[in-house]
Design an enzyme around this catalytic site. Structure first.
Site, PDB file in Angstrom:
ATOM      1  N   LYS A   1     -15.051 -60.578  55.367  1.00  0.00           N
ATOM      2  CA  LYS A   1     -15.550 -60.759  54.011  1.00  0.00           C
ATOM      3  C   LYS A   1     -17.040 -61.088  54.044  1.00  0.00           C
ATOM      4  O   LYS A   1     -17.515 -61.657  55.017  1.00  0.00           O
ATOM      5  CB  LYS A   1     -14.820 -61.934  53.337  1.00  0.00           C
ATOM      6  CG  LYS A   1     -13.412 -61.638  52.904  1.00  0.00           C
ATOM      7  CD  LYS A   1     -12.808 -62.819  52.151  1.00  0.00           C
ATOM      8  CE  LYS A   1     -11.391 -62.528  51.729  1.00  0.00           C
ATOM      9  NZ  LYS A   1     -11.259 -61.461  50.729  1.00  0.00           N
TER      10      LYS A   1
ATOM     11  N   ARG B   1      -0.271 -59.102  51.705  1.00  0.00           N
ATOM     12  CA  ARG B   1       0.913 -58.242  51.585  1.00  0.00           C
ATOM     13  C   ARG B   1       1.602 -58.063  52.934  1.00  0.00           C
ATOM     14  O   ARG B   1       2.793 -57.805  52.993  1.00  0.00           O
ATOM     15  CB  ARG B   1       0.504 -56.902  50.950  1.00  0.00           C
ATOM     16  CG  ARG B   1      -0.485 -56.120  51.740  1.00  0.00           C
ATOM     17  CD  ARG B   1      -1.193 -55.037  50.921  1.00  0.00           C
ATOM     18  NE  ARG B   1      -2.256 -55.576  50.068  1.00  0.00           N
ATOM     19  CZ  ARG B   1      -3.021 -54.830  49.258  1.00  0.00           C
ATOM     20  NH1 ARG B   1      -2.807 -53.530  49.164  1.00  0.00           N
ATOM     21  NH2 ARG B   1      -3.969 -55.378  48.532  1.00  0.00           N
TER      22      ARG B   1
HETATM   23  N1  BES Z   1      -7.128 -63.380  49.241  1.00  0.00           N
HETATM   24  C1  BES Z   1      -7.697 -62.150  48.895  1.00  0.00           C
HETATM   25  C2  BES Z   1      -7.707 -61.895  47.387  1.00  0.00           C
HETATM   26  C3  BES Z   1      -8.692 -62.703  46.609  1.00  0.00           C
HETATM   27  C4  BES Z   1     -10.045 -62.438  46.685  1.00  0.00           C
HETATM   28  C5  BES Z   1      -8.249 -63.682  45.765  1.00  0.00           C
HETATM   29  C6  BES Z   1     -10.936 -63.186  45.939  1.00  0.00           C
HETATM   30  C7  BES Z   1      -9.130 -64.414  45.006  1.00  0.00           C
HETATM   31  C8  BES Z   1     -10.478 -64.174  45.109  1.00  0.00           C
HETATM   32  C9  BES Z   1      -6.915 -61.018  49.548  1.00  0.00           C
HETATM   33  O1  BES Z   1      -6.397 -61.282  50.788  1.00  0.00           O
HETATM   34  C10 BES Z   1      -7.880 -59.885  49.716  1.00  0.00           C
HETATM   35  O2  BES Z   1      -8.805 -60.028  50.452  1.00  0.00           O
HETATM   36  N2  BES Z   1      -7.627 -58.802  49.003  1.00  0.00           N
HETATM   37  C11 BES Z   1      -8.494 -57.673  49.050  1.00  0.00           C
HETATM   38  C12 BES Z   1      -7.629 -56.446  49.058  1.00  0.00           C
HETATM   39  C13 BES Z   1      -8.396 -55.193  49.361  1.00  0.00           C
HETATM   40  C14 BES Z   1      -8.878 -55.203  50.782  1.00  0.00           C
HETATM   41  C15 BES Z   1      -7.476 -54.023  49.111  1.00  0.00           C
HETATM   42  C16 BES Z   1      -9.390 -57.723  47.821  1.00  0.00           C
HETATM   43  O3  BES Z   1      -8.919 -58.132  46.758  1.00  0.00           O
HETATM   44  O4  BES Z   1     -10.551 -57.385  47.941  1.00  0.00           O
HETATM   45 MN    MN Z   2      -7.785 -60.938  52.363  1.00  0.00          MN
END
Ligand code: BES
Ligand code: MN
Ligand code: ZN
Length: 499
Positions: free
Chosen positions: A280, A354
């Site tokens: 990230k 997931r």
């Molecule tokens: N934990 C995150 C989702 C999230 C991000 C929740 C910011 C709250 C605030 C999750 O694990 C994630 O990183 N999801 C990705 C999915 C994508 C790679 C398809 C996302 O939402 O960017």
């Molecule tokens: Mn994630």
């Protein structure tokens, strides 16, 4: 904090502080009116000065009014009478509690719950008044080196009633409200803990501690090695990127009818989400300590139900792991075999929720569940779609979805349903495995739900995406405790033993 019902007339009550509501029109609630009459119109006189707007959250202390036994009166604004809502009812209680916490009173007698909220029973008002006060007085100062506790904390909140009618059911409602406050505050504590404290083994220890406090909760922990042997390849593909061992934490509370199928609650418990090799960006990454708020809400609901001694059968499954880019981490393109036997191509290691959930959802089958609800901070896309107001709801069952929508509306812990139509499923097609773990930019929350739906075909299931609702950012940064209320009320309403 102690909460209790006190049957008394406000004007003759002896309390360190009487709390009464006023509408923006300057109309008085019945208790405020009674006080005003007893003190010869002094409250109306103050309101006529026009300094107190009585919008929601406004508070004003009045002292030593003639004719009253109590020395303080706290006026609390309720806003416009016609548009009084669940949220405003809660906000006005929060404002009152916070104003009192700053002052010297250690006890209060409140009539604020008398507020004229359409379609709400006295029991509802008592329950949610207590829950709102508990929520407002929550503090998390475990990691502050100096004592920041209030000098004279509020210790007793009496809910005033001028009649004895329905006393028993109101007292029960007060107990439910206090249990909800306890559960919510546990969820907030777990959520607020930093990633270097709240690891998967910390969560396992918390579960064991809960099991010691409430003997009816049976706790067991499946560690990473056992998960691997079991064939939970998706789960382990996440946890093996960290030196912290991943854990599937099981809490069983079978206090309902013998043989009645349990409701199973599944929480995403990523104790820190760096994204893994699909790292990230740095901005606000600290907030990924909240990526275990789904599991925190499951803990909170379990605690609330146990505190109520609720006659229900519930099983909680917490999928706890840290998503790190260590040497053992999954790489984009890796293919893993899930506990269900289906294979997944991991195109983005940041779609890890997931992966731990799909194996946990398969594991849930062994409980022969009445329903399974998973709760997860699953997608940033959910915040884009719905903001921070409702949690996203997806389900393979209209009846269950409707029940959750209704309880959300009633409690204020709202949800909004998104479609899980087959049309979206093809976004998960992979050239190399049965499916890939991401579905592209479009409808990101729905394709995440579609991914999970491939593991929940054998039971009635709902998915709550709480990415937008589990915590606040900015100056008020912190876990909200949502959706502990929704889950607890749902289980109470639809899974309690009928006697
Ligand atoms: N934990 C995150 C989702 C999230 C991000 C929740 C910011 C709250 C605030 C999750 O694990 C994630 O990183 N999801 C990705 C999915 C994508 C790679 C398809 C996302 O939402 O960017
Ligand atoms: Mn994630
Ligand atoms: Zn995540």
């Amino acid at each position: 904090m102690q909460y209790s019902l006190k049957v008394t007339q406000p004007e003759s009550a002896r309390s360190q502080c009487l709390v009464v509501g006023v509408y923006a029109s300057k109309a008085l609630t019945p208790a405020a009116d009674a006080l005003n009459n007893a003190c010869g119109g002094a409250i109306k006189k103050v309101l006529r000065q026009g300094d107190f707007a009585a919008t929601v959250g406004d508070t004003l202390f009045l002292y030593e009014l003639d004719g009253l036994t109590s020395k303080r009166v706290l006026l609390v604004g309720l806003g416009d009478k016609k548009s009084l809502s669940v949220a405003r009812f809660q906000q006005s209680h929060a404002a009152a509690a916070k104003a009192l916490q700053k002052g010297n009173a250690t006890e209060a007698l409140s009539f604020l719950h008398e507020a004229d909220l359409k379609d709400k029973s006295e029991s509802w008002k008592a329950q949610y008044a207590v829950a709102a006060v508990g929520h407002a007085l929550y503090r998390f100062d475990e990691h502050k080196s100096k004592d920041t506790a209030p000098k004279k904390p509020l210790e007793k909140w009496h809910l005033g009633s001028t009649h004895r009618r329905g006393q028993k059911s109101i007292e029960e409602a007060i107990k439910r409200g206090a249990a909800l406050a306890e559960g919510t505050s546990m969820a907030r504590d777990l959520g607020n803990q930093p990633g270097n404290t709240a690891t998967p083994s910390y969560l396992a220890d918390q579960a064991k501690a809960l099991g010691r406090k409430h003997r009816k909760i049976k706790v067991s922990v499946i560690d990473e090695k056992e998960l691997e042997e079991m064939g939970a390849g998706a789960f382990v593909s996440v946890s093996k990127g960290s030196t912290e061992s991943g854990k599937l934490i099981v809490m069983e509370y079978m206090n309902g009818k013998k043989g009645q199928k349990p409701a199973v609650l599944v929480g995403k418990g990523i104790t820190f989400d760096t994204g893994g090799i699909s790292l990230k960006p740095g901005a606000a990454m600290d907030e990924m300590k909240f990526d275990m708020c789904g599991s925190a809400s499951v803990f909170g609901a379990m605690k609330a139900l146990a505190a109520m001694n609720a006659p229900v059968n519930v099983v909680c499954l917490v999928a706890a792991a840290e998503n790190m880019p260590d040497g053992g981490a999954s790489k984009p393109g890796d293919i893993v075999t899930t506990l269900s036997g289906q294979t997944v191509e991991i195109l983005n290691t940041d779609a890890e929720g997931r992966l731990v959930l799909c194996d946990t959802l398969t594991y849930a089958e062994r409980y022969n569940p009445a329903v399974v609800i998973d709760i997860a901070t699953l997608t940033g896309a959910c915040i884009i779609a719905l903001g921070k107001v409702p949690s996203g709801l997806m389900s393979n069952n209209d009846k269950l979805a409707g029940q959750l929508e209704n309880i959300g509306q009633d409690s204020g812990d709202r949800v909004w349903r998104l479609p899980l139509w087959d049309d979206y499923q093809s976004q998960l097609n992979s050239n190399f495995a049965d499916m890939q773990n991401i579905g592209g930019r479009e409808a990101g929350s729905i394709t995440a739900g579609c991914f999970l739906s491939r593991f929940t075909e054998n039971y009635t299931w709902a998915h709550l995406d709480i990415a937008g609702t589990a915590w606040n950012s900015g100056a008020q940064k912190g876990a909200t405790g949502r959706p502990v209320t929704l889950l607890t009320e749902y289980v109470l309403k639809h899974h309690a033993k009928k006697s």
